[in-house]
Design a protein around this motif. Structure first.
Motif, PDB file in Angstrom:
ATOM      1  N   CYS A   1       5.841  39.830 -20.919  1.00 47.58           N
ATOM      2  CA  CYS A   1       5.507  40.377 -19.611  1.00 47.58           C
ATOM      3  C   CYS A   1       6.297  41.674 -19.409  1.00 47.58           C
ATOM      4  O   CYS A   1       7.497  41.720 -19.683  1.00 47.58           O
ATOM      5  CB  CYS A   1       5.856  39.373 -18.532  1.00 47.58           C
TER       6      CYS A   1
ATOM      7  N   TYR B   1       9.006  35.964 -19.291  1.00 41.95           N
ATOM      8  CA  TYR B   1       7.724  35.326 -19.611  1.00 41.95           C
ATOM      9  C   TYR B   1       7.096  35.914 -20.874  1.00 41.95           C
ATOM     10  O   TYR B   1       7.034  37.136 -21.045  1.00 41.95           O
ATOM     11  CB  TYR B   1       6.759  35.481 -18.439  1.00 41.95           C
TER      12      TYR B   1
ATOM     13  N   CYS C   1      11.572  40.448 -17.325  1.00 42.34           N
ATOM     14  CA  CYS C   1      10.956  39.137 -17.093  1.00 42.34           C
ATOM     15  C   CYS C   1      10.948  38.356 -18.411  1.00 42.34           C
ATOM     16  O   CYS C   1      10.594  38.911 -19.453  1.00 42.34           O
ATOM     17  CB  CYS C   1       9.533  39.339 -16.583  1.00 42.34           C
TER      18      CYS C   1
ATOM     19  N   CYS D   1       9.022  37.800 -10.978  1.00 43.67           N
ATOM     20  CA  CYS D   1       9.046  39.129 -11.576  1.00 43.67           C
ATOM     21  C   CYS D   1       8.162  40.095 -10.795  1.00 43.67           C
ATOM     22  O   CYS D   1       7.377  39.709  -9.937  1.00 43.67           O
ATOM     23  CB  CYS D   1       8.654  39.067 -13.060  1.00 43.67           C
TER      24      CYS D   1
ATOM     25  N   HIS E   1       4.506  33.697 -11.937  1.00 41.33           N
ATOM     26  CA  HIS E   1       3.558  33.443 -13.031  1.00 41.33           C
ATOM     27  C   HIS E   1       2.811  32.124 -12.841  1.00 41.33           C
ATOM     28  O   HIS E   1       2.350  31.532 -13.826  1.00 41.33           O
ATOM     29  CB  HIS E   1       4.267  33.455 -14.405  1.00 41.33           C
TER      30      HIS E   1
HETATM   31 ZN   LIG Z   1       6.642  38.493 -15.503  1.00 43.84          ZN
END
Ligand SMILES: [Zn+2]
Length: 89
Positions: free
Chosen positions: A16, A8, A6, A55, A61
């Motif tokens: 993440c 993020y 992921c 994800c 998110h």
């Molecule tokens: Zn994520």
């Protein structure tokens, strides 16, 4: 197959731990063309606006502070490809 991590990153610089489980395309053209062989061929274009990434840990998110990180805009991708083409000359 290795899962894609992921992308993020939380505001405290923590990544993440999830991996991508779904990618949705927005505003893509789908078409079916009847060919001489007597069958239908499915075609799809690149999306005109963006991809939305999901994800395994936090979905898109949307509940976090920087959900924009889960959106991939195609204008950016084209920009990068153009630069690479220029460098290759
Ligand atoms: Zn994520």
């Amino acid at each position: 197959m290795t899962p894609f991590p992921c992308p993020y990153v939380f505001p405290d610089s923590r990544r993440c731990p999830g991996h991508l489980v779904k990618i949705e395309a927005f505003n893509a053209d789908l078409s079916w063309v009847f060919g001489e062989s007597g069958g239908w061929t499915f075609n799809h274009s690149q999306p005109r606006s963006r991809y939305q990434l999901f994800c395994s840990e936090r979905g898109d998110h949307a509940g976090d502070s920087l959900p924009e990180q889960m959106k991939c805009y195609l204008s950016g991708i084209y920009h990068v490809q153009g630069r690479e083409a220029l460098n290759g000359d």
